[in-house]
Structures are given as C-alpha cells and as structure tokens.
Design an enzyme around this catalytic site. Structure first.
Site, PDB file in Angstrom:
ATOM      1  N   ARG A 146       0.932  -1.231  -0.153  1.00 51.38           N
ATOM      2  CA  ARG A 146      -0.170  -0.116  -0.227  1.00 51.38           C
ATOM      3  C   ARG A 146       1.124   1.242  -0.037  1.00 51.38           C
ATOM      4  NH1 ARG A 146      -5.400   1.400   3.528  1.00 51.38           N
ATOM      5  NH2 ARG A 146      -6.164   0.079   1.720  1.00 51.38           N
TER       6      ARG A 146
ATOM      7  N   HIS B  28      -7.544   0.787  -6.321  1.00 51.60           N
ATOM      8  CA  HIS B  28      -7.758   0.016  -5.065  1.00 51.60           C
ATOM      9  C   HIS B  28      -8.467  -1.274  -5.722  1.00 51.60           C
ATOM     10  CE1 HIS B  28      -7.916  -1.196  -1.223  1.00 51.60           C
ATOM     11  NE2 HIS B  28      -8.919  -0.349  -0.685  1.00 51.60           N
TER      12      HIS B  28
ATOM     13  N   GLN C 113     -10.430  -3.896  -3.388  1.00 47.86           N
ATOM     14  CA  GLN C 113     -11.707  -3.406  -2.759  1.00 47.86           C
ATOM     15  C   GLN C 113     -12.887  -3.702  -3.851  1.00 47.86           C
ATOM     16  OE1 GLN C 113     -12.288  -1.482   0.046  1.00 47.86           O
ATOM     17  NE2 GLN C 113     -14.352  -2.325  -0.680  1.00 47.86           N
TER      18      GLN C 113
ATOM     19  N   ASP D  80     -16.920   7.718  -1.552  1.00 49.75           N
ATOM     20  CA  ASP D  80     -16.024   7.423  -0.681  1.00 49.75           C
ATOM     21  C   ASP D  80     -15.846   8.803   0.130  1.00 49.75           C
ATOM     22  OD1 ASP D  80     -13.577   6.290   0.404  1.00 49.75           O
ATOM     23  OD2 ASP D  80     -12.461   6.446  -1.639  1.00 49.75           O
TER      24      ASP D  80
ATOM     25  N   CYS E 113     -16.385   2.089   0.798  1.00 51.47           N
ATOM     26  CA  CYS E 113     -15.272   1.106   1.020  1.00 51.47           C
ATOM     27  C   CYS E 113     -14.922   1.118   2.529  1.00 51.47           C
ATOM     28  CB  CYS E 113     -14.179   1.352  -0.005  1.00 51.47           C
ATOM     29  SG  CYS E 113     -13.289   2.874   0.442  1.00 51.47           S
TER      30      CYS E 113
ATOM     31  N   ARG F 297     -13.744  -8.616   1.697  1.00 49.59           N
ATOM     32  CA  ARG F 297     -12.376  -8.238   1.386  1.00 49.59           C
ATOM     33  C   ARG F 297     -11.519  -9.479   1.868  1.00 49.59           C
ATOM     34  NH1 ARG F 297     -10.363  -3.098   1.271  1.00 49.59           N
ATOM     35  NH2 ARG F 297      -8.527  -4.113   0.838  1.00 49.59           N
TER      36      ARG F 297
HETATM   37  N1   CP Z   1     -11.209   0.174   2.642  1.00 49.89           N
HETATM   38  C1   CP Z   1     -10.021  -0.207   2.906  1.00 49.89           C
HETATM   39  O1   CP Z   1      -9.135  -0.437   2.247  1.00 49.89           O
HETATM   40  O2   CP Z   1      -9.797   0.097   4.190  1.00 49.89           O
HETATM   41  P1   CP Z   1      -8.568   0.365   5.202  1.00 49.89           P
HETATM   42  O3   CP Z   1      -7.859   1.455   4.504  1.00 49.89           O
HETATM   43  O4   CP Z   1      -8.993   0.374   6.452  1.00 49.89           O
HETATM   44  O5   CP Z   1      -7.617  -0.943   4.748  1.00 49.89           O
HETATM   45  N1  NVA Z   2      -9.783   6.983  -1.222  1.00 50.77           N
HETATM   46  C1  NVA Z   2      -9.417   6.220   0.056  1.00 50.77           C
HETATM   47  C2  NVA Z   2      -9.792   4.995   0.230  1.00 50.77           C
HETATM   48  C3  NVA Z   2      -9.440   4.469   1.659  1.00 50.77           C
HETATM   49  C4  NVA Z   2      -9.550   2.933   1.575  1.00 50.77           C
HETATM   50  C5  NVA Z   2      -8.052   6.902   0.204  1.00 50.77           C
HETATM   51  O1  NVA Z   2      -7.358   6.480  -0.559  1.00 50.77           O
HETATM   52  O2  NVA Z   2      -7.615   7.249   1.335  1.00 50.77           O
END
Ligand code: CP
Ligand code: NVA
Length: 307
Positions: A109, A136, A139, A227, A266, A294
C-alpha cells in the site's frame, strides 16, 4: 532465479487480468466464504509467507490479508516505511530483490504508483496492489462479489458514483471494462477522474457517463457508491468540502436510484460528509458485507497468485 522461470502472477489492477481470470477469483472467493468454518487439514498456503508493506494507514486491508493468509495456512510479515529501510531511502527495486529471497508474495500500500511498478519489475514473486493513489483493485473485487451476492450478475447493471474522482472510482472504471456494467460518475469538474482513464475505458467498450450532476448519475442506478472526500495524502484545505457537499449521498439522492438499489462505501466513512447516517446505516447499505468480503476475495487472490 533461472531465466526459464515463469513470470509471477501479479495482482496489480483489475484491467490487467482477463475476464475469465477475474471470474475465477470471484468464484473462488464465494466458495472460500461458504467453507470458511470447515476445518481443513490440507491448508493450501501452508509454509508460504506474505510480506505486506504499508506506507499509509490501514485497518481492513491489513487485518483481512493477515487473517486471510492465516486461514490458508500461511504467515505474514508486516513492514512500514517508518520501521524499515524504505523510510531511509533504500530503493523499492533493492527491497523487491531482497524480499523475493525471503517471501512468497509481496503486498504493498503506497502513495506512489511508480513504487508498485518498481516492485513488479524487480520482484521475482507475485506482487499485490493494496491501494495506491491511482487504484484499489482488491476493494472493487470485494464490491463486485458483494453486489452479485445480493442482486445477481453485475453485467448490464448501472453503477453510480457520487463524490471525489479518486483511486477507488478508478478501479470501478477498470471493472466496468472487464465486467460489462455501466458506470456513471458524478464529480465536480475540479475533482473528476483523469481524462485518459475515461478515454481508455470508452475505447475499450465500457459505457461511462461523466457528469457534475449527482441526480443525473444516480437516476435509476442499481448501485450507488461513494468514498471519503479526503483520501490519504490529500490536503484538506476546506475547499474539498465546499466542492463535494452537493455530492453527499443522502436519502433524497438514494430516492432517485432504482427501488432495490444498494449502497456501498469502501470505508472508513465520515457520516454527515460524503454519506448521511440514514443511508450508510439504512436498509440499502451493504457496507459490512463489503468489508467482510475483502477477506474472502483476498484469500482467492492469494490462492491465485501463489497457485
Ligand atoms: N477500504 C480499505 O481499504 O480500508 P483500510 O484503509 O482500512 O484498509
Ligand atoms: N480513497 C481512500 C480509500 C481508503 C480505503 C484513500 O485513498 O484514502
């Protein structure tokens, strides 16, 4: 590694895999969900290790990958940029080469999609995208599994997005190309998805509607998604809130969708900003199933990557 070794099976983005492979992963996710509580002596990933690199915070991704790997019989090592040499300038390329000597797969990530590309280039084991600023994919695999579990095939359905044109909606656009649903995106002009993404999706045959009018996007939709207005790494100067408040998914907006429309997010969510409490905690919301899935779909992704 010998020069004849097969290329690793990476899970980098939805559009990078063909439809049959994606369908196979979703089917496996459904079956892993159904058999989760059945003890199995032959755990398929026994003795395998996943290294997870987090350069941004996470609750769901971290816990669902860790528990998923454990349930498949494997193990996990977690690194962050602050507690590894990545934070002191060691390159992703060198990190990838080293981790490939220890681990069977790497999940990352990160803010920077270039780091994902470097990992793919230099790792000799499968690489999984656990979110970048651009996408993502894990997700959206969970989201599609969730939609189909509640309403049947997503092909031909209308999915509406109201809010920031961010990394999550980019993966929805990738999925529209592979799974054959219509995607309608309502975002303010300043925060719309990248034009090259929309152009690519249309050229690939997807039906993509781009508008600044949330009522238009949501009209008759089978699924409404939103989101956070401030993604990790975004600067929140207040202007995002001003631009995005007309895109809040509330009961009035949901009334424009199909009568049996679902709502997804998400998570993490901000009640009163991008979604009202009445919608996210209401009968059309499937956000907890989405979060649960997930785990199941990522177990399927891990199983596919690790054969
Ligand atoms: N939706 C999601 O990826 O959540 P986190 O940021 O908690 O991993
Ligand atoms: N769009 C958000 C998603 C978090 C899971 C971010 O990137 O912070």
């Amino acid at each position: 590694m010998s020069s004849t070794a097969p290329s690793p099976r990476h899970f980098l983005d939805i559009h990078k895999l063909d439809r049959d492979t994606l369908r196979g992963i979703l089917d496996a996710g459904v079956s892993l969900k159904a058999t989760r509580r059945i003890p199995t002596s032959a755990r398929p990933l026994q003795g395998r290790t996943l290294v997870m690199i987090f350069e941004k915070p996470s609750t769901r991704t971290r816990v669902s990958f860790q528990i998923g790997m454990q349930e498949l019989g494997g193990e996990v090592v977690i690194l962050s940029d602050t507690d590894s040499q990545l934070g002191r300038g060691e390159t992703v390329a060198d990190t990838a080469r080293v981790l490939s000597r220890y681990a069977d797969a790497i999940m990352i990530r990160t803010d920077d999609p270039e780091k994902l590309r470097d990992l793919e280039k230099y790792a000799t084991v499968p690489v999984i995208n656990g979110l970048t600023d651009r996408s993502h994919p894990c997700q959206i695999m969970a989201d599609i599994m969730t939609y189909e579990e509640h309403r049947g095939a997503i092909e031909g359905r209308k999915v509406a997005w109201s809010g920031d044109g961010n990394n999550v909606v980019a993966s929805w656009v990738h999925a529209a190309v592979r799974f054959g649903f219509e995607i309608r995106i309502a975002s303010p002009a300043e925060l719309q998805p990248r034009p090259d993404l929309i152009e690519w999706a249309r050229e690939a045959g997807a039906r993509v509607v781009l508008t600044d009018n949330p009522a238009e996007a949501v009209h008759g939709a089978d699924l409404v998604v939103t989101d956070t207005w401030v993604s990790m790494g975004d600067t929140d100067t207040g202007s995002r809130h001003n631009l995005l408040s007309p895109y809040r998914v509330d009961e009035r907006l949901m009334e424009r969708a199909a009568a049996d429309a679902l709502f997804m997010h998400c998570l993490p969510a901000h009640r009163g900003d991008e979604v009202s409490g009445a919608v996210i905690d209401g009968p059309q919301s499937v956000v907890w199933d989405e979060a649960e899935n997930r785990l199941h779909v990522q177990k399927a992704i891990l199983s596919w990557c690790l054969n």
